[in-house]
Enzyme design. Structure first.
Site, PDB file in Angstrom:
ATOM      1  N   LEU A   1       0.659  -1.432   0.316  1.00  0.00           N
ATOM      2  CA  LEU A   1      -0.118   0.009   0.227  1.00  0.00           C
ATOM      3  C   LEU A   1       0.472   1.362   0.040  1.00  0.00           C
ATOM      4  O   LEU A   1       1.959   1.082   0.721  1.00  0.00           O
ATOM      5  CB  LEU A   1      -1.264   0.106   1.140  1.00  0.00           C
ATOM      6  CG  LEU A   1      -2.030  -1.082   1.109  1.00  0.00           C
ATOM      7  CD1 LEU A   1      -3.115  -1.333   2.623  1.00  0.00           C
ATOM      8  CD2 LEU A   1      -2.990  -1.299  -0.143  1.00  0.00           C
TER       9      LEU A   1
ATOM     10  N   HIS B   1      -3.119   4.503  -2.287  1.00  0.00           N
ATOM     11  CA  HIS B   1      -4.938   3.585  -1.792  1.00  0.00           C
ATOM     12  C   HIS B   1      -5.338   3.888  -0.811  1.00  0.00           C
ATOM     13  O   HIS B   1      -6.653   4.278  -0.668  1.00  0.00           O
ATOM     14  CB  HIS B   1      -3.857   2.308  -1.334  1.00  0.00           C
ATOM     15  CG  HIS B   1      -3.022   1.403  -2.636  1.00  0.00           C
ATOM     16  ND1 HIS B   1      -2.192   1.831  -2.344  1.00  0.00           N
ATOM     17  CD2 HIS B   1      -4.081   0.369  -3.350  1.00  0.00           C
ATOM     18  CE1 HIS B   1      -2.077   0.700  -3.095  1.00  0.00           C
ATOM     19  NE2 HIS B   1      -2.900  -0.225  -4.148  1.00  0.00           N
TER      20      HIS B   1
ATOM     21  N   ASP C   1      -4.648   3.040 -12.389  1.00  0.00           N
ATOM     22  CA  ASP C   1      -5.672   2.360 -14.090  1.00  0.00           C
ATOM     23  C   ASP C   1      -6.406   2.482 -14.547  1.00  0.00           C
ATOM     24  O   ASP C   1      -7.802   1.400 -14.103  1.00  0.00           O
ATOM     25  CB  ASP C   1      -5.310   0.775 -13.357  1.00  0.00           C
ATOM     26  CG  ASP C   1      -3.913   0.070 -12.447  1.00  0.00           C
ATOM     27  OD1 ASP C   1      -3.427  -0.005 -12.878  1.00  0.00           O
ATOM     28  OD2 ASP C   1      -4.275   1.125 -11.481  1.00  0.00           O
TER      29      ASP C   1
ATOM     30  N   VAL D   1      -2.544  10.145  -7.656  1.00  0.00           N
ATOM     31  CA  VAL D   1      -2.422  10.281  -7.177  1.00  0.00           C
ATOM     32  C   VAL D   1      -0.338  10.412  -6.937  1.00  0.00           C
ATOM     33  O   VAL D   1      -0.175   8.788  -7.794  1.00  0.00           O
ATOM     34  CB  VAL D   1      -1.830  10.172  -5.141  1.00  0.00           C
ATOM     35  CG1 VAL D   1      -0.797  10.347  -4.664  1.00  0.00           C
ATOM     36  CG2 VAL D   1      -3.928   9.740  -4.971  1.00  0.00           C
TER      37      VAL D   1
ATOM     38  N   GLY E   1      -9.007   3.661  -8.461  1.00  0.00           N
ATOM     39  CA  GLY E   1      -8.106   4.740  -9.055  1.00  0.00           C
ATOM     40  C   GLY E   1      -8.160   4.532 -10.617  1.00  0.00           C
ATOM     41  O   GLY E   1      -8.107   4.031 -11.181  1.00  0.00           O
ATOM     42  N   GLU E   2      -7.957   6.672 -11.120  1.00  0.00           N
ATOM     43  CA  GLU E   2      -7.763   6.231 -12.044  1.00  0.00           C
ATOM     44  C   GLU E   2      -6.181   6.009 -13.450  1.00  0.00           C
ATOM     45  O   GLU E   2      -6.063   6.524 -13.957  1.00  0.00           O
ATOM     46  CB  GLU E   2      -7.952   7.977 -12.792  1.00  0.00           C
ATOM     47  CG  GLU E   2      -9.676   7.784 -12.518  1.00  0.00           C
ATOM     48  CD  GLU E   2     -10.168   9.766 -13.135  1.00  0.00           C
ATOM     49  OE1 GLU E   2      -9.000  10.709 -13.054  1.00  0.00           O
ATOM     50  OE2 GLU E   2     -10.867  10.045 -13.018  1.00  0.00           O
TER      51      GLU E   2
END
Length: 282
Positions: free
Chosen positions: A33, A37, A151, A177, A148-149
């Site tokens: 992590l 995350h 991926d 991020v 998350g964007e």
């Protein structure tokens, strides 16, 4: 924070929580992590009564078994981070718990979504992702699930999975991020040596330059620009660069004709493969 490794433990706990009227936010992970995350956990906490996180390195989505072996596993540290972030329940199953012997294979059809970019370079990858996400959704039965964007292709495919099989679950997309130098935060970044890590900052820098140049260059010119930029570093090797419609993931011929253009890139940084993407319209 409660930690369970068995499906029946999680299901029993979730039934009790839902009976008491709690909404469930879910963040599935493969561990190792990082702040990306944790940002998902924080968003889930704002919108749900209970936040559940899973940690499972999913063998079904690795078409390269050496990549599976190399994938970082830091469970003790991960649990500390999740507790600090205020996670309520963590599911940490063994492979045999998720994939028992003799189980029938579930089939998925995503049209062309899983055949381009990562799908073309990693055959079977998204089938493995869909396989485990479907299982986790059935175990956790969340109200909202957070992805998350970074991926982004995976996100589009999971949204399609939700439309077909899990309409009761809301998929929440969360912004990528980044490190201070712009590199998208990834569990794989810790595998980079110092020189390669420094060079990897060129990946996001190049993407953001594409965004600045989108009205001045054609897509073919932008592709040539990216190839030259990435090849200027001896530590980096371009896998692909594509500009596509972010809903269909199909290549565009002109950026100006759509309001959903997104640039995707895959780069080998030393021995480590990194991906990133940016919206060209926002």
């Amino acid at each position: 924070m409660k930690v369970f490794s068995k499906i029946n433990q999680v299901k029993s706990e979730i039934i009790g929580l839902k009976t008491a009227g709690n909404s469930i936010g879910f963040v599935p992970t493969m561990g190792a992590l990082h702040q990306g995350h944790i940002s998902l956990i924080e968003k889930a906490k704002l919108a749900n009564d209970v936040v559940v996180c899973s940690i499972f390195v999913n063998p079904a989505q690795f078409n390269d078994k050496s990549d599976l072996l190399k994938y970082p596993r830091t469970l003790e540290k991960d649990l500390e981070m999740l507790e600090s972030a205020g996670t309520d329940l963590v599911f940490t199953p063994e492979t045999t718990e998720i994939y028992p012997d003799g189980e029938a294979e579930e089939k998925f059809d995503f049209g062309n979504l899983d055949k381009v970019m990562e799908g073309a370079h990693r055959p079977g990858h998204f089938r493995g992702v869909a396989k485990v996400v479907a299982k986790l959704f059935r175990i956790v039965t969340p109200d909202k699930a957070y992805f998350g964007e970074k991926d982004f292709q995976q996100l589009v495919i999971i949204k399609k999975l939700e439309e077909k099989l899990f309409p009761e679950i809301q998929i929440i997309a969360c912004p990528t991020v980044r490190e201070e130098d712009g590199l998208a935060i990834s569990s794989r970044n810790i595998l980079l040596d110092m020189q390669t890590r420094e060079a990897a900052a060129l990946i996001s820098k190049t993407l953001f330059q594409v965004k600045e140049l989108k009205n001045k260059m054609s897509i073919n010119e932008l592709k040539t620009f990216v190839e030259k930029k990435i090849s200027s570093s001896r530590f980096l090797e371009l896998g692909y660069f594509e500009i596509v419609d972010e809903s269909t993931l199909q290549p565009l011929t002109e950026i100006m004709k759509t309001k959903s253009a997104r640039a995707f890139i895959a780069v080998k940084a030393g021995a480590i493969r990194l991906i990133d993407n940016v919206s060209l319209n926002s």
